[in-house]
Design an enzyme around this catalytic site. Structure first.
Site, PDB file in Angstrom:
ATOM      1  N   GLY A  12       9.605   6.809  13.741  1.00  0.00           N
ATOM      2  CA  GLY A  12       8.131   6.658  13.236  1.00  0.00           C
ATOM      3  C   GLY A  12       6.985   7.432  13.604  1.00  0.00           C
ATOM      4  O   GLY A  12       7.173   8.023  14.586  1.00  0.00           O
ATOM      5  N   LYS A  36      18.103   5.059  13.423  1.00  0.00           N
ATOM      6  CA  LYS A  36      19.361   4.662  12.810  1.00  0.00           C
ATOM      7  C   LYS A  36      19.624   4.981  11.403  1.00  0.00           C
ATOM      8  O   LYS A  36      20.322   4.741  10.931  1.00  0.00           O
ATOM      9  CB  LYS A  36      19.349   2.938  12.917  1.00  0.00           C
ATOM     10  CG  LYS A  36      18.209   2.388  12.151  1.00  0.00           C
ATOM     11  CD  LYS A  36      18.272   0.836  12.264  1.00  0.00           C
ATOM     12  CE  LYS A  36      17.275   0.116  11.560  1.00  0.00           C
ATOM     13  NZ  LYS A  36      17.415  -1.414  11.574  1.00  0.00           N
ATOM     14  N   THR A  44       6.428   3.789   8.553  1.00  0.00           N
ATOM     15  CA  THR A  44       5.487   4.718   8.485  1.00  0.00           C
ATOM     16  C   THR A  44       5.481   5.595   7.240  1.00  0.00           C
ATOM     17  O   THR A  44       4.564   5.987   6.325  1.00  0.00           O
ATOM     18  CB  THR A  44       5.688   6.022   9.657  1.00  0.00           C
ATOM     19  OG1 THR A  44       5.674   5.483  10.780  1.00  0.00           O
ATOM     20  CG2 THR A  44       4.658   7.134   9.510  1.00  0.00           C
ATOM     21  N   ALA A  47       3.545   4.174   4.356  1.00  0.00           N
ATOM     22  CA  ALA A  47       2.174   3.992   4.317  1.00  0.00           C
ATOM     23  C   ALA A  47       1.333   4.585   3.325  1.00  0.00           C
ATOM     24  O   ALA A  47       1.359   5.675   3.000  1.00  0.00           O
ATOM     25  CB  ALA A  47       1.597   4.413   5.736  1.00  0.00           C
ATOM     26  N   GLU A 116     -10.779  -0.794   2.339  1.00  0.00           N
ATOM     27  CA  GLU A 116      -9.871  -1.898   2.163  1.00  0.00           C
ATOM     28  C   GLU A 116     -10.187  -3.084   2.538  1.00  0.00           C
ATOM     29  O   GLU A 116     -11.454  -3.232   3.234  1.00  0.00           O
ATOM     30  CB  GLU A 116      -8.555  -1.349   2.904  1.00  0.00           C
ATOM     31  CG  GLU A 116      -7.719  -0.172   2.496  1.00  0.00           C
ATOM     32  CD  GLU A 116      -6.504   0.069   3.356  1.00  0.00           C
ATOM     33  OE1 GLU A 116      -5.697  -0.797   3.357  1.00  0.00           O
ATOM     34  OE2 GLU A 116      -6.491   1.118   3.525  1.00  0.00           O
ATOM     35  N   HIS A 232       1.012  -9.319   2.675  1.00  0.00           N
ATOM     36  CA  HIS A 232       0.323  -8.187   1.927  1.00  0.00           C
ATOM     37  C   HIS A 232       0.131  -8.912   0.410  1.00  0.00           C
ATOM     38  O   HIS A 232       0.980  -9.316  -0.170  1.00  0.00           O
ATOM     39  CB  HIS A 232       0.901  -6.852   1.606  1.00  0.00           C
ATOM     40  CG  HIS A 232      -0.252  -5.880   1.185  1.00  0.00           C
ATOM     41  ND1 HIS A 232      -0.828  -5.906  -0.027  1.00  0.00           N
ATOM     42  CD2 HIS A 232      -0.765  -4.926   2.227  1.00  0.00           C
ATOM     43  CE1 HIS A 232      -1.785  -4.781   0.059  1.00  0.00           C
ATOM     44  NE2 HIS A 232      -1.561  -4.109   1.165  1.00  0.00           N
ATOM     45  N   ARG A 279      -7.021  -9.501   4.281  1.00  0.00           N
ATOM     46  CA  ARG A 279      -5.603  -9.854   3.501  1.00  0.00           C
ATOM     47  C   ARG A 279      -5.188 -11.256   3.747  1.00  0.00           C
ATOM     48  O   ARG A 279      -4.345 -11.785   2.816  1.00  0.00           O
ATOM     49  CB  ARG A 279      -4.873  -8.782   3.745  1.00  0.00           C
ATOM     50  CG  ARG A 279      -4.002  -8.419   4.853  1.00  0.00           C
ATOM     51  CD  ARG A 279      -3.305  -7.260   4.918  1.00  0.00           C
ATOM     52  NE  ARG A 279      -3.736  -6.120   4.334  1.00  0.00           N
ATOM     53  CZ  ARG A 279      -3.219  -4.834   4.733  1.00  0.00           C
ATOM     54  NH1 ARG A 279      -2.281  -4.762   5.535  1.00  0.00           N
ATOM     55  NH2 ARG A 279      -3.680  -3.885   4.096  1.00  0.00           N
ATOM     56  N   HIS A 340       4.749  -8.036   5.094  1.00  0.00           N
ATOM     57  CA  HIS A 340       4.244  -6.639   5.034  1.00  0.00           C
ATOM     58  C   HIS A 340       4.329  -6.042   6.717  1.00  0.00           C
ATOM     59  O   HIS A 340       4.419  -4.934   6.836  1.00  0.00           O
ATOM     60  CB  HIS A 340       2.852  -6.603   4.771  1.00  0.00           C
ATOM     61  CG  HIS A 340       2.300  -5.063   4.721  1.00  0.00           C
ATOM     62  ND1 HIS A 340       2.656  -4.188   3.796  1.00  0.00           N
ATOM     63  CD2 HIS A 340       0.981  -4.780   5.072  1.00  0.00           C
ATOM     64  CE1 HIS A 340       2.066  -3.073   4.025  1.00  0.00           C
ATOM     65  NE2 HIS A 340       1.019  -3.368   4.891  1.00  0.00           N
ATOM     66  N   ARG A 375      -4.082  -8.447  11.363  1.00  0.00           N
ATOM     67  CA  ARG A 375      -4.402  -7.162  11.451  1.00  0.00           C
ATOM     68  C   ARG A 375      -5.294  -6.691  10.468  1.00  0.00           C
ATOM     69  O   ARG A 375      -5.308  -6.768   9.197  1.00  0.00           O
ATOM     70  CB  ARG A 375      -3.180  -6.160  11.475  1.00  0.00           C
ATOM     71  CG  ARG A 375      -3.536  -4.491  11.263  1.00  0.00           C
ATOM     72  CD  ARG A 375      -2.049  -3.921  11.434  1.00  0.00           C
ATOM     73  NE  ARG A 375      -1.359  -4.091   9.996  1.00  0.00           N
ATOM     74  CZ  ARG A 375      -1.426  -3.351   8.934  1.00  0.00           C
ATOM     75  NH1 ARG A 375      -1.978  -2.101   9.195  1.00  0.00           N
ATOM     76  NH2 ARG A 375      -0.745  -3.535   8.064  1.00  0.00           N
ATOM     77  N   SER A 380      -3.025  -0.054  11.747  1.00  0.00           N
ATOM     78  CA  SER A 380      -1.700   0.216  12.688  1.00  0.00           C
ATOM     79  C   SER A 380      -1.331   1.543  12.962  1.00  0.00           C
ATOM     80  O   SER A 380      -0.704   1.663  14.187  1.00  0.00           O
ATOM     81  CB  SER A 380      -0.672  -0.818  11.941  1.00  0.00           C
ATOM     82  OG  SER A 380      -0.554  -0.432  10.712  1.00  0.00           O
ATOM     83  N   LEU A 381      -1.633   2.372  12.091  1.00  0.00           N
ATOM     84  CA  LEU A 381      -1.311   3.709  12.349  1.00  0.00           C
ATOM     85  C   LEU A 381      -1.972   4.274  13.337  1.00  0.00           C
ATOM     86  O   LEU A 381      -1.537   5.040  14.495  1.00  0.00           O
ATOM     87  CB  LEU A 381      -1.491   4.738  10.994  1.00  0.00           C
ATOM     88  CG  LEU A 381      -0.600   4.514   9.936  1.00  0.00           C
ATOM     89  CD1 LEU A 381      -0.823   5.097   8.609  1.00  0.00           C
ATOM     90  CD2 LEU A 381       0.921   4.887  10.122  1.00  0.00           C
TER      91      LEU A 381
END
Ligand code: FAD
Ligand code: SIN
Length: 510
Positions: A12, A36, A44, A47, A116, A232, A279, A340, A375, A380-381
């Site tokens: 990712g 895997k 990723t 997103a 957001e 989420h 959220r 999520h 979060r 997170s990205l």
């Protein structure tokens, strides 16, 4: 035993970014990525909303983003980490753009910034509603152009190789040839992503089975904050298990409203930020509304929005809803909270070091202190980009370890063992998911958690024995990993007695 320099588990944003940077810095060293599934399959890739980065230094500021992150984390963020990550945003964005990632611009030619839940300003840099796919595409194409990076797809990492408190690499199953390979690496990184399939109802793709966190746990690494599961608020309602399609929070940032079936816009009843509360609050409020009404879902209303502009920003969401028979110009979208993101994970310091020597972690499987109890959307990205850069910096300044360990590939006795019944693995996984949804969901209580703890203790013994009795098989090991993740979540939920962010425990009255 295959000797390599850098072993990166996961492809990712976290794993790929680190691989690319280290391969550029040390062209004579070998970087091996094991992953895997196919190279791009990851959380990723799915997103939607984007990456939260302060680019508008007039209307916005680092301090506002820092404050929003800390408010969202409900007092449990590490302020030094928050500051470090947020200040790094623009430089990481510049690098992504240099690697070829494209982000939407407005008519003035500056970056189009979405909003957001929990954000006080518009600051989410995005590529329509497929930001992750664009980032993954750009970094992967860079990685594929490097001669000193091997990307081994359909290679499942089973277990870390350790000597005392030191990591020496990992045992990996080639899922095509069924060969088990032992990689002896100077440095090993877990970049294995999330845990969504512990719950079944999740926005995550099927690869999200907590493998890296479980491997680290078995290697005695410190695992923290696992009680903070992020649900989420708006996944597209569907009957049954499996990945749920996400309706990005940026849709509410664009002006959509949550409503009950009789049209009541309920979020202002719960929070002054209304539909754009963080959220955790929105998911908990939906849960309360559903408990009151007995309904299975609430609705997201986009009918009042400028549809042409909406389709430009959210083409994938618009088309997917259309396929499901929901015309956003006149119908409300049925939505329900779904697992999520995991805020906790393998504890790391600012260099991505875990408590096990020579073992590093970055991305969703790690616990950095950025997210605290919840979060902030689209952080997170950014975290994955910043921490893969931090590990790269650390490695650039560190001598190669000089372990004398030679060892040899472990004999897993695979040829002498029977194959596990896939039906048994599937059924046990479904039972586990139901147990977690019922006993360790959005709102928890100690009675149900302790019942789950007993079940999980039994299951762990049973599945561990199955991993010893049957041929190594990725589905069986994923199940084993999920049971371990379930146990950690339940233990850490029992241990926490204050409600924070995404963690709510109530007293159950029998
Ligand atoms: P991943 O991208 O999940 O990659 C993990 C990799 O590890 C995969 O390649 C996987 O195959 C591999 N792997 C796992 N186990 C093994 C094993 N045993 N052996 C070998 N390989 C293994 N965040 C934002 O900041 N903004 C957003 O807009 C946003 N939207 C999201 C929307 C959706 C639908 C989802 C699911 C998540 C979203 N997130 C968003 C969260 C964010 O996408 C993830 O947290 C982040 O992409 C994680 O990156 P990663 O590299 O840590 O893990
Ligand atoms: C979304 O687009 O709603 C997801 C954003 C995130 O998880 O950060």
């Amino acid at each position: 035993m295959i000797k390599i320099n850098y072993l990166i588990i996961g492809s990712g944003v976290a794993g790929l970014t680190l691989a690319l940077k280290i391969a550029n810095q040390f062209p004579d060293k070998k970087v091996t990525i094991v992953t895997k599934a196919s190279a791009d399959e990851s959380n990723t890739k799915y997103a939607q909303g984007g990456i939260a980065i302060v680019t508008d230094k007039i209307g916005d500021s680092y301090n506002k983003h820092i404050e929003d992150t800390i408010i969202c984390g409900d007092g449990l963020c590490d302020p030094a980490v928050v500051e470090m990550v947020i200040n790094e945003g623009p430089i990481r964005l510049k690098e992504l753009i240099e690697w070829g990632a494209m982000f939407d611009k407005n008519i003035e030619g500056t970056l189009d910034l979405g909003k957001e839940g929990g954000h006080s300003e518009n600051r989410v840099v995005h590529h329509k509603d497929q930001t992750g796919k664009e980032i993954e595409r750009a970094i992967l194409s860079q990685v594929e152009s490097k001669k000193n990076i091997d990307v081994l797809t359909h290679h499942f990492s089973i277990e870390l190789i350790t000597e005392g408190n030191r990591c020496l690499g990992a045992h990996v199953l080639n899922q095509v040839t069924k060969e088990i390979m032992s990689f002896r690496a100077d440095f090993t990184v877990l970049a294995t992503g999330g845990i969504g399939h512990l719950y079944g109802h999740t926005t995550n793709p099927v690869i999200a089975t907590g493998d890296g966190i479980a491997m680290a746990y078995r290697a005695n690494a410190e695992i923290r904050d696992m009680e903070f599961i992020q649900f989420h608020p708006t996944s597209l309602y569907k009957k049954g298990d499996g990945p749920s399609f996400l309706i990005s929070e940026a849709v509410r940032g664009f002006g959509a409203h949550l409503r009950t079936k009789d049209g009541h816009q309920f979020m202002p009843d719960y929070d002054v930020r209304g539909d754009l509360a963080s959220r955790d609050i929105v998911s908990q409020s939906i849960e309360k509304e559903l408990a009151k009404s007995g309904d299975e879902y609430v609705f997201l209303d986009c009918t009042h929005l400028d549809m042409e502009a909406f389709i430009k920003h959210f083409p994938m969401i618009y088309n997917r809803c259309k396929q499901e028979g929901v015309d956003l110009a006149k119908d409300w979208i049925p939505v329900v909270p779904a697992q999520h993101y995991i805020c906790g994970g393998i504890a790391v310091d600012q260099s991505g070091k875990t408590s096990v020597e020579n073992l590093f972690a970055c991305g969703e499987c790690s616990r950095t202190g950025l997210h605290g109890a919840n979060r902030l959307a689209s952080n997170s990205l950014l975290e994955a980009l910043v921490y893969s850069d931090n590990i790269y910096d650390y490695w650039s300044d560190t001598d190669f370890p000089t372990s004398q360990f030679e060892g040899k590939a472990e004999d897993w006795g695979n040829n002498d063992k029977p194959k596990v019944d896939p039906e048994y693995v599937m059924q046990t996984k479904e039972d586990l998911q139901l147990l977690m949804r019922q006993n360790a969901g959005i709102v928890r209580n100690d009675i149900d958690l302790k019942l789950a703890e007993k079940e999980l203790d039994k299951l762990e013994v049973e599945i561990k024995k199955a991993t010893e009795d049957y041929q190594v098989n990725a589905n069986l090991w994923e199940l084993y990993n999920l049971v371990i993740i379930g146990k950690i979540i339940v233990h850490q939920s029992i241990a926490r007695n204050d409600n924070r962010g995404g963690f709510v425990k109530i007293e159950k009255v029998n």
